[in-house]
Design an enzyme around this catalytic site. Structure first.
Site, PDB file in Angstrom:
ATOM      1  N   THR A 289      35.555  25.616  78.922  1.00 50.00           N
ATOM      2  CA  THR A 289      35.702  24.225  79.339  1.00 50.00           C
ATOM      3  C   THR A 289      37.173  23.905  79.556  1.00 50.00           C
ATOM      4  O   THR A 289      38.061  24.625  79.098  1.00 50.00           O
ATOM      5  CB  THR A 289      35.175  23.247  78.278  1.00 50.00           C
ATOM      6  OG1 THR A 289      36.105  23.183  77.181  1.00 50.00           O
ATOM      7  CG2 THR A 289      33.812  23.664  77.772  1.00 50.00           C
ATOM      8  N   ASP A 290      37.438  22.805  80.231  1.00 47.95           N
ATOM      9  CA  ASP A 290      38.776  22.246  80.219  1.00 47.95           C
ATOM     10  C   ASP A 290      38.969  21.527  78.883  1.00 47.95           C
ATOM     11  O   ASP A 290      38.034  21.378  78.087  1.00 47.95           O
ATOM     12  CB  ASP A 290      38.978  21.302  81.401  1.00 47.95           C
ATOM     13  CG  ASP A 290      40.435  21.213  81.834  1.00 47.95           C
ATOM     14  OD1 ASP A 290      41.323  21.476  80.993  1.00 47.95           O
ATOM     15  OD2 ASP A 290      40.697  20.877  82.998  1.00 47.95           O
ATOM     16  N   TYR A 291      40.164  21.068  78.648  1.00 48.98           N
ATOM     17  CA  TYR A 291      40.585  20.497  77.367  1.00 48.98           C
ATOM     18  C   TYR A 291      39.676  19.324  76.956  1.00 48.98           C
ATOM     19  O   TYR A 291      39.628  18.301  77.623  1.00 48.98           O
ATOM     20  CB  TYR A 291      42.027  20.020  77.507  1.00 48.98           C
ATOM     21  CG  TYR A 291      42.788  19.807  76.232  1.00 48.98           C
ATOM     22  CD1 TYR A 291      43.720  20.740  75.787  1.00 48.98           C
ATOM     23  CD2 TYR A 291      42.609  18.662  75.471  1.00 48.98           C
ATOM     24  CE1 TYR A 291      44.457  20.539  74.632  1.00 48.98           C
ATOM     25  CE2 TYR A 291      43.333  18.455  74.304  1.00 48.98           C
ATOM     26  CZ  TYR A 291      44.250  19.398  73.892  1.00 48.98           C
ATOM     27  OH  TYR A 291      44.968  19.186  72.732  1.00 48.98           O
TER      28      TYR A 291
END
Length: 764
Positions: A289-291
């Site tokens: 995932t992104d942050y």
């Protein structure tokens, strides 16, 4: 080699015998890897499995203290699969040692970093790199970035970003390759190859991460993280191609995007992550995932942390960056039947396979070398390449009276808020940069002229009159605010300008005026800088405007009043010397726009490969009632896609097709003669566009289908060839079938998307 790694290697052959019997073994085609991973999975507790899916950000780890840090304790407990954005080979070694010597199973960590456009040798921002149209140089930039990052212990980069962007209000346009999917796909392939080399055979080949999957570059209003909504046909034809190219190039990982796709956040969108990426495209890497993207789904209205974590896992997401959703909730979801062990094992398997492919089980310290960290980072050879590549990215937009190149003589004034800032040269997302080592523009100009000319400097203005806005646009150590009054700075600048023969005006954005969460509603030159530019022009001295930017900006007024304008973007660690190389004619400018530059905000989004309307306006008419046009502005951008001037001139002639008909298994060769008719040796970027005149769905007015960068000496000619194949004519129809439909097409060749010669041909 760690003792546990030796034991794993020794038992791999025995484990292979039982691999076929493992219920969760899907077979990767690598029997040795399958056996190893099956054996390791069989030894892991649930907590250890969930730990592999956990990607926390690094603590502020001090060398020698990793074991005692909070993250060190989690690593020792087997609760971490990787860590990102630690800089320092000794810090990384310390943490890896905890993983392989202190945890029960000794599973090594992945170490990732946002190596977006270089490590300490920083290359131009990705948007600038795309304006070189030089995939060989772009691949080389990624290769050098991988060499430097791996020397410091990094084995995974969160790059390339391949999101198509047609709305320059979106700040992260700076990290992508512009508005065109064909060019974007070519760059995606080059970047993946540059990072990963020959399948991680060497210790300087690192894993790429294609991001952000998917459609992140098309948010409503150009506002970061915002809603994205489009038809699936548009997804496949106009946005998916660079992602698909990255998958086909073998990128080891993909990153999910923050936005929704068909109303479902990408991180929990099974159609996107599994049906398209894995099943349709056959990609077999792992998804991170992104942050905090998992926890952010709570605000999307998808449920609490436990619910959204389960949704993400079931959709095909493998690793949770920072949100603490997988390791914090999946055990409970498993107990309640919301997820099953097969889904968890599939995700863990993909993480372990990535570590196996990188060679970390054979040598956990493969990428950790104190010697290489001293010899392979920011070397003279790497800097030379960065300087050369930067010169290819600058786009000359206007050069009235051949003001450029300047001569190295007389009195040269360098004026503007971007003229004497070191930290802003590399551009956004240069997290490993060592800005103290880089030159300012003034220093680069002075070094270039030596004792042949006098160089004077004045700041002239702040970035903007709004101190709060400037603070938001100069974060992360890029501050440049001057506390003097606007009048005092302007007076100093005019004094310097009046005593000069020529003025170089360094204006535009600071590095953090574009990038993540740097969306803008006004893309014109900021207020105080506009006043400064007007005052400089009023002196009557010739002015060269160097426009620093991380996106397409609006320069309509400037194009009408400033004699010479060159977009220099953010050119990286060697920007100052590279700019001087081009300004003084040691290198002729050759960059061409990969993003259309609008005339005004009301045109946005404006892009070359648009559909026609049922009431198209005549090309040579500004306004035509009851036609698709603006009453107060032309439709066309100020500077079109593919546009860029040189210090020389090029003539295109003898455009021809080898045939006017082609069959489904045939091809046509397009040829054009290009002649350097000026006085400078230079590079030209020859572009091929195709239009499908009749289709079962509406088709764009033109689409880029080929490009070649050529070098010609003054007076030299070359014949440039393009092979038009059926694959270039294919598109996704309404049923999302990839087809080339028989009928008439137009082939176009020229120096940019508007200035082309055309010939028709038919697909039988």
């Amino acid at each position: 080699m760690n003792l546990k790694s030796i034991i794993y290697s020794a038992t791999a052959a025995l484990a292979m015998l039982g691999a076929a019997a493992c219920s969760d073994s899907k077979g990767s085609g690598n029997a040795e890897m399958d056996a190893f991973v099956n054996d390791l999975l069989g030894k892991m507790t649930l907590e250890e499995k969930l730990g592999q899916l956990n990607l926390p950000a690094s603590d502020d780890i001090v060398t020698g203290q990793a074991k005692k840090s909070n993250i060190g304790a989690a690593v020792a407990a087997g609760q971490v699969g990787g860590v990102f954005n630690i800089k320092g080979v000794e810090k990384i070694r310390d943490l890896q040692k905890v993983a392989v010597e202190e945890s029960r199973l000794g599973i090594p960590l992945l170490f990732g970093m946002d190596v977006i456009h270089g490590y300490e040798t920083v290359f131009p921002i990705p948007l600038a790199l795309s304006c070189s149209w030089d995939t060989t140089s772009i691949e080389r930039s990624a290769r050098i970035a991988a060499i430097e990052a791996s020397a410091s212990g990094i084995c995974w980069t969160f790059s390339p970003m391949v999101d198509i962007c047609r709305d320059p209000r979106w700040g992260r346009a700076s990290e992508g390759s512009g508005e065109d999917p064909f060019l974007g796909a070519s760059i995606a392939r080059a970047m993946v190859k540059g990072y990963q080399g020959n399948n991680y055979e060497k210790n300087d080949e690192i894993m790429a991460c294609v991001k952000h999957f998917a459609l992140y570059g098309a948010p409503d209003g150009g506002r970061d993280y915002n809603t994205v909504d489009m038809s699936r046909q548009r997804m496949f034809n106009e946005y998916f191609e660079p992602y698909k190219a990255g998958a086909e190039a073998g990128a080891g990982s993909f990153m999910t995007s923050f936005n929704t796709v068909d109303g479902i956040p990408a991180t929990a969108n099974r159609w996107l992550l599994t049906d398209v990426l894995r099943d349709q495209w056959g990609w077999d890497g792992f998804l991170v995932t992104d942050y905090t993207a998992i926890s952010e789904m709570i605000d999307h209205g998808m449920g609490d942390l436990q619910q959204v974590s389960a949704l993400a896992l079931k959709a095909g997401t493998d690793m949770d960056m920072v949100a603490n959703g997988f390791n914090g909730t999946l055990a409970k979801s498993l107990e309640e039947g919301a997820v099953d062990m097969g889904q968890i094992d599939a995700a863990v398997r993909r993480i372990l396979e990535a570590k196996y492919k990188l060679g970390l089980f054979k040598d956990p310290y493969k990428y950790i070398s104190a010697d290489r960290a001293k010899t392979d980072v920011y070397t003279p050879e790497n800097r030379k390449e960065a300087r050369r590549i930067a010169t290819e990215t600058f786009v000359l937009l206007k050069n009235e009276g051949s003001l450029l190149p300047l001569q190295k003589k007389g009195r040269i004034a360098v004026i503007g808020p971007l003229a004497n800032t070191r930290a802003n040269m590399p551009g956004t997302w240069s997290v490993a940069a060592a800005s103290e080592k880089y030159k300012t523009l003034v220093e680069g100009i002075k070094d270039a002229v030596g004792d042949k000319a006098t160089v004077t400097y004045a700041k002239g203005s702040n970035l903007t009159a709004d101190a709060e806005l400037e603070a938001n646009a100069t974060m992360f150590g890029r501050e440049m605010r001057d506390n003097r009054s606007e009048a005092a700075m302007l007076a100093e600048a005019l004094n310097v300008a009046r005593s000069s023969d020529v003025i170089i005006a360094a204006l535009g954005e600071s590095s953090e005026f574009s990038g993540e969460c740097s969306s803008r509603t006004d893309l014109t030159l900021p207020d105080t800088q506009k006043k400064l530019l007007e005052a400089l022009l009023s002196t009557g001295k010739p002015v060269v405007m160097l426009n620093f930017s991380g996106r397409a900006t609006i320069m309509t007024w400037e194009s009408e009043h400033v004699p010479a304008i060159m977009n220099v973007w953010f050119g990286g660690s060697e920007a100052a010397d590279a700019i001087a190389d081009v300004v003084f004619g040691d290198v002729a400018p050759s960059g061409k726009l990969t993003c259309s530059m609008p005339r005004n905000m009301g045109q946005i989004p404006v892009y070359y490969n648009h559909f026609n309307t049922g009431r198209p306006k005549a090309q040579d008419v500004k306004f035509e009632k009851f036609r698709s046009c603006y009453i107060d502005s032309p439709n066309a951008p100020l500077y079109p896609f593919g546009y860029g001037l040189s210090y020389t001139t090029f003539e295109y002639s003898d455009f021809a097709l080898s045939a006017n008909e082609m069959t489904a298994d045939g091809s046509i060769k397009a040829t054009v003669k290009v002649t350097n008719t000026g006085k400078y040796d230079a590079d030209e970027i020859v572009q091929l566009y195709i239009r499908d005149l009749v289709g079962s769905s509406a088709r764009p007015v033109k689409e880029l289908k080929g490009f070649k960068r050529i070098s010609l000496k003054a007076g030299e000619s070359a014949v440039v060839e393009f092979d038009i194949t059926v694959d270039l004519l294919k598109y996704y129809n309404f049923e999302l079938e990839h087809v080339a439909e028989p009928g008439e097409f137009v082939a176009m060749v020229g120096p940019n998307s508007e200035n082309v010669s055309s010939l028709n041909f038919t697909l039988k």
